[in-house]
Design a protein around this motif. Structure first.
Motif, mmCIF file in Angstrom:
data_model
loop_
_atom_site.group_PDB
_atom_site.id
_atom_site.type_symbol
_atom_site.label_atom_id
_atom_site.label_comp_id
_atom_site.label_asym_id
_atom_site.label_seq_id
_atom_site.Cartn_x
_atom_site.Cartn_y
_atom_site.Cartn_z
ATOM 1 N N ILE A 1 -31.737 -3.322 29.422
ATOM 2 C CA ILE A 1 -30.641 -2.916 28.330
ATOM 3 C C ILE A 1 -29.459 -3.912 28.485
ATOM 4 N N PRO A 2 -29.600 -4.676 27.627
ATOM 5 C CA PRO A 2 -28.455 -5.986 27.516
ATOM 6 C C PRO A 2 -27.079 -5.329 27.538
ATOM 7 N N ALA A 3 -26.283 -5.962 28.011
ATOM 8 C CA ALA A 3 -24.856 -5.796 28.125
ATOM 9 C C ALA A 3 -24.134 -5.392 26.758
ATOM 10 N N GLY A 4 -23.535 -4.368 26.441
ATOM 11 C CA GLY A 4 -23.021 -4.387 25.242
ATOM 12 C C GLY A 4 -23.737 -3.755 24.089
ATOM 13 N N SER A 5 -24.785 -3.152 24.381
ATOM 14 C CA SER A 5 -25.969 -2.299 23.509
ATOM 15 C C SER A 5 -25.113 -0.976 23.106
ATOM 16 N N GLY A 6 -25.399 -0.699 21.944
ATOM 17 C CA GLY A 6 -25.021 0.459 21.265
ATOM 18 C C GLY A 6 -26.231 1.385 21.640
ATOM 19 N N SER A 7 -25.929 2.838 21.481
ATOM 20 C CA SER A 7 -26.940 3.892 21.729
ATOM 21 C C SER A 7 -28.031 3.923 20.711
ATOM 22 N N LEU A 8 -27.752 3.368 19.437
ATOM 23 C CA LEU A 8 -28.708 3.413 18.585
ATOM 24 C C LEU A 8 -29.674 2.231 18.786
ATOM 25 N N GLU A 9 -28.990 1.171 19.260
ATOM 26 C CA GLU A 9 -29.852 -0.139 19.705
ATOM 27 C C GLU A 9 -30.805 0.288 20.799
ATOM 28 N N ILE A 10 -30.362 1.009 21.993
ATOM 29 C CA ILE A 10 -30.750 1.370 22.899
ATOM 30 C C ILE A 10 -32.126 2.230 22.699
ATOM 31 N N ALA A 11 -31.586 3.112 21.618
ATOM 32 C CA ALA A 11 -32.905 3.948 21.191
ATOM 33 C C ALA A 11 -34.019 3.275 20.748
ATOM 34 N N GLY A 12 -33.682 2.103 19.878
ATOM 35 C CA GLY A 12 -34.767 1.290 19.079
ATOM 36 C C GLY A 12 -35.480 0.630 20.413
ATOM 37 N N GLN B 1 -25.662 2.932 30.812
ATOM 38 C CA GLN B 1 -25.193 1.477 31.440
ATOM 39 C C GLN B 1 -26.389 0.187 31.098
ATOM 40 N N ALA B 2 -25.909 -0.846 31.021
ATOM 41 C CA ALA B 2 -27.088 -2.046 31.119
ATOM 42 C C ALA B 2 -27.645 -2.052 32.591
ATOM 43 N N GLY B 3 -28.887 -2.954 32.420
ATOM 44 C CA GLY B 3 -29.501 -3.439 33.437
ATOM 45 C C GLY B 3 -30.953 -3.384 33.308
ATOM 46 N N ASP B 4 -31.503 -3.615 34.190
ATOM 47 C CA ASP B 4 -32.962 -3.161 34.481
ATOM 48 C C ASP B 4 -33.498 -2.186 34.794
ATOM 49 N N ALA C 1 -33.954 13.903 31.248
ATOM 50 C CA ALA C 1 -33.932 13.166 32.311
ATOM 51 C C ALA C 1 -33.825 11.515 31.935
ATOM 52 N N LEU C 2 -34.327 11.050 30.958
ATOM 53 C CA LEU C 2 -34.087 9.782 30.435
ATOM 54 C C LEU C 2 -32.666 9.596 30.193
ATOM 55 N N ILE C 3 -31.769 10.449 29.488
ATOM 56 C CA ILE C 3 -30.336 10.311 29.356
ATOM 57 C C ILE C 3 -29.734 10.145 30.577
ATOM 58 N N ALA C 4 -30.219 10.909 31.506
ATOM 59 C CA ALA C 4 -29.373 11.097 32.890
ATOM 60 C C ALA C 4 -29.303 9.780 33.807
ATOM 61 N N LYS C 5 -30.545 9.175 33.528
ATOM 62 C CA LYS C 5 -30.995 8.066 34.193
ATOM 63 C C LYS C 5 -30.096 6.997 33.623
ATOM 64 N N LEU C 6 -30.000 6.799 32.449
ATOM 65 C CA LEU C 6 -29.235 5.750 31.585
ATOM 66 C C LEU C 6 -27.829 6.167 32.037
ATOM 67 N N ASN C 7 -27.116 7.328 31.962
ATOM 68 C CA ASN C 7 -25.864 7.509 32.252
ATOM 69 C C ASN C 7 -25.423 7.098 33.694
ATOM 70 N N ASN C 8 -26.396 7.414 34.379
ATOM 71 C CA ASN C 8 -26.127 6.908 36.084
ATOM 72 C C ASN C 8 -26.236 5.529 36.425
ATOM 73 N N GLY C 9 -26.964 4.736 35.610
ATOM 74 C CA GLY C 9 -27.134 3.436 35.760
ATOM 75 C C GLY C 9 -28.225 3.247 36.793
#
Length: 365
Positions: free
Chosen positions: A61-72, A100-103, A114-122
Motif C-alpha cells: 500500500i503506497p503512502a498517501g493512497s485513498g480508500s478507493l485506490e486501496i480497494a482497486g 496504513q501504508a506498508g507491505d 478482518a481485512l479492514i482491521a488489518k489495514l487499520n492496525n497497520g
C-alpha cells in the motif's frame, strides 16, 4: 324473467376486474421480492471473500493512497470481488480513513472485516533482516571479507565500491582528497557499529548506511570539535587518519589522547611516525611480529619509510579514537612502547635513551 339472471350495469365484467387487479398486485409483489432477494444475494456475493487456499497474497500500500485506490489494489490481487462494493461497505461502516501504508501479507479468503482491521492496525510484514557487526579497527578488506563470510552481501562488490569511493552518503566523504596514493577511498569512512538491514540490501545500500552513520555519531562530539580540528590545521580526512592510527595502536581509552599527542609531537619535529600498524596495513595478513624486511616495503603508507601522515586512514576508527585525535593530551612524549605485562598499557618516553630503557623494561615483564 328471473332478475338474478340479468346482468347488472356493465354486464358480468364488473365482478371480474377487481380479481385481475388483485392478481396483478400479487405478481408485482412476487417480482419485487424476487428482485430484492436477488439484489440481496448479489450484494452478499460481492461482499463475500473470493475462495481461499493457496499461497498468501503480498500487497504494498503506497503512502498517501485513498480508500478507493486501496480497494482497486485489493481487487487486482483477488482479495475482494468488487472495489465498488468494498467502497460502499466502507462508507456504511464508516471505515477507510485509518488505513496504513506498508507491505502486507493476506491469506486468501480473508473476510472483509478482518481485512479492514488489518489495514487499520497497520499489520504490515516485517522485512527479513540481517544483523551484523563491524568491529572497531577493521579495514575495508576485513569488513568485506566478514560480510561475505556471513552471507550479508557481495564482499567483492563492496570492496570495489570502497576503492572507487562510490555509494557514500556522508557529507564528509565529499571532501576526500583526490589522491592516487589512496588504496581505498572509503577506508576509515565505514563506521564500526552493529547494524540491522534488510536481507535484500545491495552493497551500495550497505556502503550508504555505514558512511551515513558517521554523520549521526559526529553529533555526539562536543559542539566545538570542528573549531578544535581547524586549530590544529587538520582536515576531517587527516583527523580521521590520525584516529585510525590511534585505533590500531591503542586499546585503553585513557591512553588514546596521549598517543594522539605523541603523533602530533613527532609530526611537528619532522620525525617519521614509525607506527607498526601502517606496515601491517600493507600486508595481506597481519603478523604478530613485524620483521626488519617488512619495514622496508616501499609505500606512502609505510611511516617507517615516508614522512608525515599516510595518505588516508588505515582502518575504521571508533568515535573515541576520533575524539582523541581532535582533543589530544599535551605532553613532551615522543616515544611509546607496549608493556608486556598483559595490561595492554604503554610506557612513554621523551628521549630516545629513555625509550630504549622502556623497551628493555617491557621485555623483562
Amino acid at each position: 324473467m328471473n332478475d338474478q339472471s340479468r346482468p347488472g350495469p356493465g354486464g358480468g365484467e364488473a365482478f371480474g376486474k377487481p380479481r385481475k387487479r388483485r392478481r396483478g398486485w400479487w405478481i408485482f409483489l412476487i417480482l419485487l421480492l424476487a428482485v430484492l432477494a436477488g439484489g440481496y444475494l448479489g450484494v452478499q456475493y460481492l461482499l463475500s471473500p473470493p475462495s481461499g487456499g493457496g499461497e498468501p497474497v503480498k500487497l504494498t500500500i503506497p503512502a498517501g493512497s485513498g480508500s478507493l485506490e486501496i480497494a482497486g489494489l485489493l481487487e487486482e490481487k483477488g482479495l475482494i470481488r468488487s472495489k465498488w462494493a468494498f467502497g460502499l461497505y466502507l462508507k456504511a461502516k464508516d471505515q477507510g480513513s485509518r488505513f496504513q501504508a506498508g507491505d502486507y501479507e493476506f491469506s486468501r479468503g480473508i473476510g472483509m472485516d478482518a481485512l479492514i482491521a488489518k489495514l487499520n492496525n497497520g499489520e504490515t510484514v516485517k522485512a527479513q533482516m540481517n544483523r551484523f557487526t563491524i568491529p572497531e579497527g577493521y579495514t575495508v578488506k576485513q569488513i568485506a571479507e566478514r560480510l561475505k563470510e556471513q552471507g550479508v552481501t557481495d564482499g567483492d562488490q563492496l570492496l570495489a565500491l570502497a576503492k572507487e569511493g562510490k555509494g557514500a552518503e556522508s557529507e564528509w566523504t565529499k571532501a576526500i582528497p583526490d589522491n592516487p596514493d589512496l588504496l581505498y577511498r572509503l577506508e576509515g569512512y565505514l563506521f564500526p557499529e552493529t547494524y540491522e538491514m534488510a536481507k535484500d540490501s545491495t552493497p551500495e545500500d550497505i556502503v550508504a548506511r555505514l558512511t551515513a552513520e558517521w554523520d549521526k555519531k559526529l553529533a555526539q562530539l562536543p559542539a566545538d570539535w570542528q573549531a578544535k580540528m581547524r586549530e590544529q590545521g587538520l582536515t576531517f580526512h587527516e583527523a580521521l587518519t590520525v584516529a585510525s592510527l590511534v585505533e590500531r595502536e591503542v586499546v585503553l581509552d585513557e591512553e588514546r589522547p596521549l598517543v594522539a599527542g605523541v603523533i602530533y609531537n613527532r609530526l611537528k619535529k619532522g620525525m617519521r611516525l614509525q607506527i607498526d600498524a601502517t606496515v601491517q596495513y600493507l600486508l595481506d595478513k597481519p603478523k604478530e611480529r613485524l620483521m626488519e624486511k617488512d619495514l622496508l616495503v616501499k609505500s606512502p603508507y609505510n611511516t617507517y619509510q615516508s614522512s608525515g601522515l599516510p595518505p588516508g586512514p588505515i582502518a575504521s576508527p571508533s568515535l573515541s579514537a576520533l575524539k582523541a585525535a581532535i582533543y589530544p593530551k599535551a605532553s613532551n612524549y615522543l616515544y611509546y612502547v607496549t608493556a608486556k605485562d598483559g595490561t595492554q598499557r604503554h610506557l612513554f618516553a621523551e628521549t630516545y635513551e629513555q625509550h630504549q630503557k622502556n623497551i628493555a623494561a617491557s621485555k623483562q615483564q
